[in-house]
Design a protein around this motif. Structure first.
Motif, PDB file in Angstrom:
ATOM      1  N   TRP A 286       1.203  -1.069   0.211  1.00  0.00           N
ATOM      2  CA  TRP A 286       0.024   0.198  -0.128  1.00  0.00           C
ATOM      3  C   TRP A 286       1.026   1.646   0.599  1.00  0.00           C
ATOM      4  N   ARG A 289       2.217   1.950  -3.651  1.00  0.00           N
ATOM      5  CA  ARG A 289       1.311   2.191  -4.206  1.00  0.00           C
ATOM      6  C   ARG A 289       1.407   3.890  -4.026  1.00  0.00           C
ATOM      7  N   ARG A 290       1.328   4.085  -2.594  1.00  0.00           N
ATOM      8  CA  ARG A 290       0.370   5.642  -2.265  1.00  0.00           C
ATOM      9  C   ARG A 290       1.830   6.178  -3.031  1.00  0.00           C
TER      10      ARG A 290
END
Length: 297
Positions: A286, A289-290
């Protein structure tokens, strides 16, 4: 348009291509996971492996109420963070120091990678012989030269000893990743910064480190995960250690399974370890991806 469609493939074609992978995962991963989940909520021994008795979540409660489990979790966390930081920090220093030399003599990279060729269990056995307080050469020469020698494997020193051994073996792995990232930085960018008056420290701080940042993060988390689940070199070097000071979570699971015969408890602890590892990997994915989305914007 039709060419793009044919290159991408139809949903049916993708299902056909993915079928072997799905079957492999179901057979070799799905079935063992299902068995572990059943055993983790069962009263089971080596005699009743084929007929476990479902008993609820007592095994999980026993594990969570066991002080030895939390000591092992604390050791794994401290060990993983400390060794990952040490390996990446030393590797980064060596990359910057040795990059000009390796550029001229690339063959020197091979001997630097030699520690990776040795099995971790063999490294543990080797250092157990080297550091043994009665037969080890290092304590012998320290005592002969200085009249005293530290106890490398006692309760106060065992954690630092296994941390140093882990760092010595796996720093070359971090070095290899960071060296590749360092070499991938365009030399034209460094030269342009030098023409603008930037010194070596400025180039490192504002060009090299930011461009190497993603690789540095990846190297840290790979080494953290590997350190968090450490077993073989620590177990062969000192085992659980005096008073369990070097018992990692895998060592805790191993001893519960084979020494105590508490199969349900050991499997429940392994399920908890799997859940924590999956949560860490999910958080890393996560965050990655951010970060990528923010960089793209």
């Amino acid at each position: 348009m039709s060419a793009n469609r044919s290159t991408a493939g139809t949903p049916f074609e993708w299902r056909v291509l993915l079928t072997p992978l799905v079957v492999f995962l179901l057979l070799f991963l799905g079935f063992p996971v299902l068995v572990d989940l059943v055993y983790s909520v069962s009263q089971v021994t080596f005699q009743t492996l084929r007929s476990p008795q479902i008993a609820g979540f007592g095994n999980y409660l026993e594990v969570l109420g066991d002080d030895a489990f939390w000591r092992a979790a604390g050791f794994s966390l401290r060990f993983g963070i400390l060794t990952a930081l040490a390996e990446c920090g030393i590797a980064l220093f060596l990359v910057i120091l040795l990059a000009p030399l390796l550029e001229k003599h690339s063959w020197l990279l091979a001997p630097l990678m030699l520690p990776l060729m040795v099995a971790p269990a063999m490294v543990g056995l080797m250092y157990r012989l080297v550091l043994h307080e009665f037969a080890g050469p290092l304590p012998y020469y320290l005592y002969m030269w200085f009249g005293d020698t530290p106890a490398f494997l006692d309760a106060d020193s065992a954690f630092w000893t296994v941390s140093v051994v882990e760092t010595l073996q796996w720093t070359p792995f971090a070095f290899l990743l960071l060296y590749v990232a360092y070499e991938a930085v365009p030399e034209e960018v460094r030269q342009a910064a030098g023409l603008d008056g930037a010194g070596g420290w400025d180039i490192l701080r504002y060009i090299d480190l930011p461009l190497m940042g993603p690789t540095l993060v990846v190297a840290f988390f790979i080494r953290f995960i590997d350190g968090f689940r450490v077993f073989d070199n620590v177990y062969t070097l000192v085992g659980a250690g005096p008073g369990g000071v070097t018992a990692s979570l895998p060592i805790y699971i191993y001893e519960a399974f084979f020494k105590q015969g508490a199969i349900g408890k050991a499997v429940a602890a392994s399920v908890l370890l799997f859940v924590v590892s999956f949560a860490v990997l999910f958080a890393l994915d996560w965050a990655g991806r951010r970060f990528s989305t923010r960089e793209a914007n």
